[in-house]
Design a protein around this motif. Structure first.
Motif, PDB file in Angstrom:
ATOM      1  N   LEU A 178       0.934  -0.830   0.520  1.00 12.70           N
ATOM      2  CA  LEU A 178      -0.160   0.345   0.451  1.00 12.70           C
ATOM      3  C   LEU A 178       0.780   1.198  -0.235  1.00 12.70           C
ATOM      4  CD1 LEU A 178      -2.726  -0.848   2.436  1.00 12.70           C
ATOM      5  CD2 LEU A 178      -2.961  -0.795  -0.068  1.00 12.70           C
ATOM      6  N   LEU A 179       2.217   1.246   0.596  1.00  3.92           N
ATOM      7  CA  LEU A 179       2.553   2.655   0.933  1.00  3.92           C
ATOM      8  C   LEU A 179       4.274   1.764   0.015  1.00  3.92           C
ATOM      9  CD1 LEU A 179       1.870   3.774   4.822  1.00  3.92           C
ATOM     10  CD2 LEU A 179       1.169   4.482   2.122  1.00  3.92           C
ATOM     11  N   ALA A 180       4.554   1.565  -0.927  1.00  2.00           N
ATOM     12  CA  ALA A 180       5.053   1.403  -1.978  1.00  2.00           C
ATOM     13  C   ALA A 180       6.369   2.244  -1.282  1.00  2.00           C
ATOM     14  CB  ALA A 180       5.591   0.409  -2.436  1.00  2.00           C
ATOM     15  N   ASP A 181       6.370   2.986  -1.693  1.00  2.00           N
ATOM     16  CA  ASP A 181       7.115   4.490  -1.556  1.00  2.00           C
ATOM     17  C   ASP A 181       7.959   4.682  -0.012  1.00  2.00           C
ATOM     18  OD1 ASP A 181       4.978   5.011  -1.152  1.00  2.00           O
ATOM     19  OD2 ASP A 181       5.457   7.484  -1.398  1.00  2.00           O
ATOM     20  N   ARG A 182       7.557   3.881   0.783  1.00  2.00           N
ATOM     21  CA  ARG A 182       7.576   4.778   1.825  1.00  2.00           C
ATOM     22  C   ARG A 182       7.951   2.869   2.073  1.00  2.00           C
ATOM     23  NH1 ARG A 182       8.386   8.986   4.678  1.00  2.00           N
ATOM     24  NH2 ARG A 182       9.087   7.620   6.212  1.00  2.00           N
ATOM     25  N   PRO A 183       8.866   2.295   2.675  1.00  2.16           N
ATOM     26  CA  PRO A 183       8.568   1.013   2.916  1.00  2.16           C
ATOM     27  C   PRO A 183       7.962   1.221   5.207  1.00  2.16           C
ATOM     28  CG  PRO A 183      10.621   1.634   2.310  1.00  2.16           C
ATOM     29  CD  PRO A 183       9.733   2.092   1.942  1.00  2.16           C
ATOM     30  N   ASP A 184       9.057   1.477   5.198  1.00  2.00           N
ATOM     31  CA  ASP A 184       9.576   1.934   6.320  1.00  2.00           C
ATOM     32  C   ASP A 184       7.618   2.499   7.185  1.00  2.00           C
ATOM     33  OD1 ASP A 184       9.652   4.428   5.359  1.00  2.00           O
ATOM     34  OD2 ASP A 184      10.211   5.547   7.354  1.00  2.00           O
ATOM     35  N   LEU A 185       7.252   3.118   6.599  1.00  2.00           N
ATOM     36  CA  LEU A 185       6.245   3.337   7.211  1.00  2.00           C
ATOM     37  C   LEU A 185       5.166   1.818   6.304  1.00  2.00           C
ATOM     38  CD1 LEU A 185       5.696   7.260   6.094  1.00  2.00           C
ATOM     39  CD2 LEU A 185       5.964   5.715   8.497  1.00  2.00           C
ATOM     40  N   GLY A 186       5.074   1.799   5.394  1.00  2.00           N
ATOM     41  CA  GLY A 186       4.318   0.965   4.826  1.00  2.00           C
ATOM     42  C   GLY A 186       4.315  -0.413   6.206  1.00  2.00           C
ATOM     43  N   LEU A 187       5.171  -0.705   6.763  1.00  2.00           N
ATOM     44  CA  LEU A 187       5.220  -1.818   7.702  1.00  2.00           C
ATOM     45  C   LEU A 187       5.170  -1.353   8.911  1.00  2.00           C
ATOM     46  CD1 LEU A 187       8.210  -4.210   8.327  1.00  2.00           C
ATOM     47  CD2 LEU A 187       7.299  -2.994   9.514  1.00  2.00           C
ATOM     48  N   GLY A 188       5.514   0.417   9.369  1.00  2.00           N
ATOM     49  CA  GLY A 188       5.220   0.407  10.653  1.00  2.00           C
ATOM     50  C   GLY A 188       4.391   1.415  11.093  1.00  2.00           C
ATOM     51  N   ILE A 189       3.672   1.625   9.857  1.00  2.00           N
ATOM     52  CA  ILE A 189       1.630   2.057  10.240  1.00  2.00           C
ATOM     53  C   ILE A 189       1.106   0.533  11.243  1.00  2.00           C
ATOM     54  CG2 ILE A 189       0.120   3.367   9.522  1.00  2.00           C
ATOM     55  CD1 ILE A 189       1.733   5.155   8.180  1.00  2.00           C
ATOM     56  N   PRO A 190       0.956  -0.247  10.079  1.00  2.00           N
ATOM     57  CA  PRO A 190      -0.190  -1.039  10.862  1.00  2.00           C
ATOM     58  C   PRO A 190       0.722  -1.986  12.313  1.00  2.00           C
ATOM     59  CG  PRO A 190       1.250  -1.936   8.664  1.00  2.00           C
ATOM     60  CD  PRO A 190       1.445  -0.297   8.663  1.00  2.00           C
ATOM     61  N   PHE A 191       2.316  -2.115  11.908  1.00  2.00           N
ATOM     62  CA  PHE A 191       2.799  -2.435  13.086  1.00  2.00           C
ATOM     63  C   PHE A 191       1.817  -1.609  14.971  1.00  2.00           C
ATOM     64  CE2 PHE A 191       5.697  -5.861  12.805  1.00  2.00           C
ATOM     65  CZ  PHE A 191       4.509  -6.424  10.983  1.00  2.00           C
ATOM     66  N   LEU A 192       2.329   0.179  14.214  1.00  2.00           N
ATOM     67  CA  LEU A 192       1.924   0.642  15.299  1.00  2.00           C
ATOM     68  C   LEU A 192       0.817   0.749  15.732  1.00  2.00           C
ATOM     69  CD1 LEU A 192       2.535   3.291  16.757  1.00  2.00           C
ATOM     70  CD2 LEU A 192       1.474   5.265  15.573  1.00  2.00           C
ATOM     71  N   SER A 193      -0.233   0.357  14.750  1.00  2.40           N
ATOM     72  CA  SER A 193      -2.096  -0.159  14.928  1.00  2.40           C
ATOM     73  C   SER A 193      -1.652  -1.098  15.670  1.00  2.40           C
ATOM     74  CB  SER A 193      -2.759  -0.288  13.884  1.00  2.40           C
ATOM     75  OG  SER A 193      -2.610   0.949  13.398  1.00  2.40           O
ATOM     76  N   LEU A 194      -1.509  -2.224  15.440  1.00  2.00           N
ATOM     77  CA  LEU A 194      -1.216  -3.438  16.054  1.00  2.00           C
ATOM     78  C   LEU A 194      -1.350  -3.392  17.536  1.00  2.00           C
ATOM     79  CD1 LEU A 194       0.334  -6.575  14.740  1.00  2.00           C
ATOM     80  CD2 LEU A 194       0.266  -6.307  17.118  1.00  2.00           C
ATOM     81  N   ALA A 195       0.364  -3.034  17.634  1.00  2.00           N
ATOM     82  CA  ALA A 195       0.962  -2.168  18.960  1.00  2.00           C
ATOM     83  C   ALA A 195       0.068  -1.112  20.294  1.00  2.00           C
ATOM     84  CB  ALA A 195       2.061  -1.485  19.520  1.00  2.00           C
ATOM     85  N   LEU A 196      -1.087  -0.637  19.339  1.00  3.10           N
ATOM     86  CA  LEU A 196      -1.749   0.509  20.179  1.00  3.10           C
ATOM     87  C   LEU A 196      -2.998  -0.849  21.045  1.00  3.10           C
ATOM     88  CD1 LEU A 196      -2.452   3.995  17.676  1.00  3.10           C
ATOM     89  CD2 LEU A 196      -1.214   3.853  20.170  1.00  3.10           C
ATOM     90  N   GLY A 197      -3.576  -1.924  19.899  1.00  5.25           N
ATOM     91  CA  GLY A 197      -4.202  -2.298  20.404  1.00  5.25           C
ATOM     92  C   GLY A 197      -3.914  -3.553  21.443  1.00  5.25           C
ATOM     93  N   GLN A 198      -2.650  -3.305  21.508  1.00  5.05           N
ATOM     94  CA  GLN A 198      -1.803  -4.597  22.564  1.00  5.05           C
ATOM     95  C   GLN A 198      -1.556  -3.541  23.916  1.00  5.05           C
ATOM     96  OE1 GLN A 198       1.711  -5.690  20.231  1.00  5.05           O
ATOM     97  NE2 GLN A 198       1.263  -7.695  19.958  1.00  5.05           N
ATOM     98  N   ALA A 199      -1.517  -2.087  23.875  1.00  5.76           N
ATOM     99  CA  ALA A 199      -1.150  -1.408  24.823  1.00  5.76           C
ATOM    100  C   ALA A 199      -2.805  -1.467  25.378  1.00  5.76           C
ATOM    101  CB  ALA A 199      -0.487  -0.107  24.199  1.00  5.76           C
ATOM    102  N   VAL A 200      -3.777  -1.426  24.444  1.00 11.96           N
ATOM    103  CA  VAL A 200      -5.026  -1.022  25.466  1.00 11.96           C
ATOM    104  C   VAL A 200      -5.452  -2.666  25.889  1.00 11.96           C
ATOM    105  CG1 VAL A 200      -7.287  -0.609  24.837  1.00 11.96           C
ATOM    106  CG2 VAL A 200      -5.500   0.787  23.920  1.00 11.96           C
ATOM    107  N   GLY A 201      -5.378  -3.680  24.629  1.00 11.36           N
ATOM    108  CA  GLY A 201      -5.282  -4.876  25.683  1.00 11.36           C
ATOM    109  C   GLY A 201      -5.168  -5.235  26.740  1.00 11.36           C
ATOM    110  N   THR A 202      -4.055  -5.512  26.540  1.00 12.61           N
ATOM    111  CA  THR A 202      -3.234  -6.547  27.877  1.00 12.61           C
ATOM    112  C   THR A 202      -3.738  -5.034  29.024  1.00 12.61           C
ATOM    113  OG1 THR A 202      -0.947  -5.982  26.935  1.00 12.61           O
ATOM    114  CG2 THR A 202      -1.279  -6.399  29.077  1.00 12.61           C
ATOM    115  N   PRO A 203      -3.871  -4.053  29.384  1.00  8.92           N
ATOM    116  CA  PRO A 203      -4.447  -3.943  30.857  1.00  8.92           C
ATOM    117  C   PRO A 203      -5.969  -4.119  30.998  1.00  8.92           C
ATOM    118  CG  PRO A 203      -4.218  -1.932  29.983  1.00  8.92           C
ATOM    119  CD  PRO A 203      -3.135  -3.277  29.143  1.00  8.92           C
ATOM    120  N   LEU A 204      -6.763  -3.777  29.563  1.00 13.16           N
ATOM    121  CA  LEU A 204      -8.171  -4.498  29.230  1.00 13.16           C
ATOM    122  C   LEU A 204      -8.411  -6.260  29.990  1.00 13.16           C
ATOM    123  CD1 LEU A 204     -10.576  -3.125  29.042  1.00 13.16           C
ATOM    124  CD2 LEU A 204     -10.011  -3.905  26.922  1.00 13.16           C
TER     125      LEU A 204
END
Length: 391
Positions: free
Chosen positions: A317-343
């Motif tokens: 989806l973001l082939a011109d920025r591979p760091d963001l292409g990986l990082g943005i969904p992984f950031l979202s994944l981590a946000l879900g984990q940050a909320v999910g662990t105490p929840l």
């Protein structure tokens, strides 16, 4: 692909270190840590959440710094953070010091993936990049296997294990210096903007990743604790469970091959369903310990494949920025984990084990329906410029 084997091997090792040891070993060793430091389940959840929150900080730092200091420097920072964080855990005497160590170790995971994605995009062509990224992503599973085997050999010695992990971290950090190229392309120098979320498929991919991340915390942080407290698993049996999780997750190295053959949408849907079944299936351990091993193995394989498809789809989806292409969904994944662990910790104390597992399994099922249906051809977007490297 042969000329990039040293890069793939070093990146695999860094992934194993930062994800498998620095972050996910906490879940395996949590029963021992809780017993020695007298932590309740809610406090343990907040400490686990600190690793995922630190991941978010690390990945944002990587986004903004990679165009200035290059991929090698960011990857080195990941190794240093993992090493220092795990070193701090070895001397932790309270929940506060443990939280600082786990948080610093978690920071390393955020600093790991963006520079590795940039280095792979610079070194490999469009055909080989998914295979290289899938192999590197499976380093998480290898780290989990290693932590489980180490726990078998040093039963009950969680401080000594973290000390060993820190020593390994120092060695991997040195390797990274020689293996990862110092990439600073013009695309990487531009700062990320929220405008990038308007690209087709990006927001839905992020929503799916957040739901998957939230769901996964049931197993990553509390799976071993549930098996010990609810089903009377010994420390030795828990270590074997962790080995099974990691061994099954090594199948994630085939993610690139599977998506090339069957398509990312089909592979991802099956992986998310596997996460849901593995999470809910943990409750079946009440009937037989074998069900616990099977559920954890299914979860391990499904999680690594799912995260790998997030990686592959994001880079397309973001082939011109591979760091963001990986990082943005992984950031979202981590946000879900940050909320999910105490929840999950709070939900567990209110609804009990079966209710909490069922609720979090539903989150993985929801993720199936909000993922993007297709992604543009990676070859149609701008490709990062080649960068200098050092063998």
């Amino acid at each position: 692909m042969k000329r990039g084997l040293n890069l793939v091997a070093a990146a695999f090792a860094l992934t194993a270190l930062s994800y498998g040891l620095a972050r996910f070993a906490y879940g395996l060793l949590l029963p021992q840590i809780r017993n020695e430091l007298s932590l309740d389940v809610t406090t343990a959840g907040w400490i686990g959440g600190s690793a995922f929150a630190a991941y978010c900080v690390g990945i944002m730092l990587a986004f903004y710094a990679i165009g200035v200091v290059g991929a090698r420097c960011i990857a080195l920072s990941a190794g240093v953070a993992a090493t220092l964080g795990m070193g701090l855990v070895t001397v932790a005497s309270s929940g506060w010091t443990l939280g600082m160590g786990i948080g610093l170790a978690g920071l390393s995971t955020g600093l790991t993936s963006p520079p590795l994605a940039t280095a792979v995009a610079a070194r490999f062509n469009d055909r080989d990049s998914p295979k290289a990224n899938g192999t590197i992503n499976a380093g998480t599973a290898a780290g989990i296997v290693f932590s489980g085997m180490a726990a078998l050999l040093a039963a009950g010695a969680w401080r000594e294990l973290y000390g060993l992990f820190a020593l390994i971290g120092a060695g991997v950090t040195v390797w990274i210096w020689f293996a990862v190229p110092s990439c600073k392309s013009e695309q990487g120098a531009s700062k990320p903007s929220l405008v990038i979320l308007r690209r087709p498929g990006v927001l839905t991919l992020c929503a799916s990743a957040a739901l998957m991340g939230l769901s996964s915390t049931a197993i990553w942080t509390f799976g071993a604790d549930i098996l010990r407290n609810d089903f009377r698993f010994s420390d030795e049996r828990l270590a074997w469970v962790w080995v099974v999780v990691g061994a099954a997750g090594i199948s994630g190295s085939l993610t690139g091959v599977l998506t090339n053959r069957f398509g990312a949408a089909r592979v991802h849907g099956c992986a998310l369903l596997g996460i849901a079944l593995g999470t809910l299936g943990l409750a079946a351990t009440a009937f037989s310990p074998g069900y616990g091993f099977a559920a954890m193995g299914l979860f391990g394989a499904a999680y690594i494949v799912s995260s790998g498809t997030f990686l592959i789809q994001g880079i397309k989806l973001l082939a011109d920025r591979p760091d963001l292409g990986l990082g943005i969904p992984f950031l979202s994944l981590a946000l879900g984990q940050a909320v999910g662990t105490p929840l999950f910790g709070a939900t567990l104390s209110v609804t009990g084990t079966v209710g909490a597992l069922a609720i979090f399994a539903v989150a993985a099922c929801l993720a199936i329906y909000v993922r993007p249906r297709s992604a543009p051809d990676a070859g149609s977007a701008a490709h990062p410029e080649p960068c200098s490297h050092r063998q």
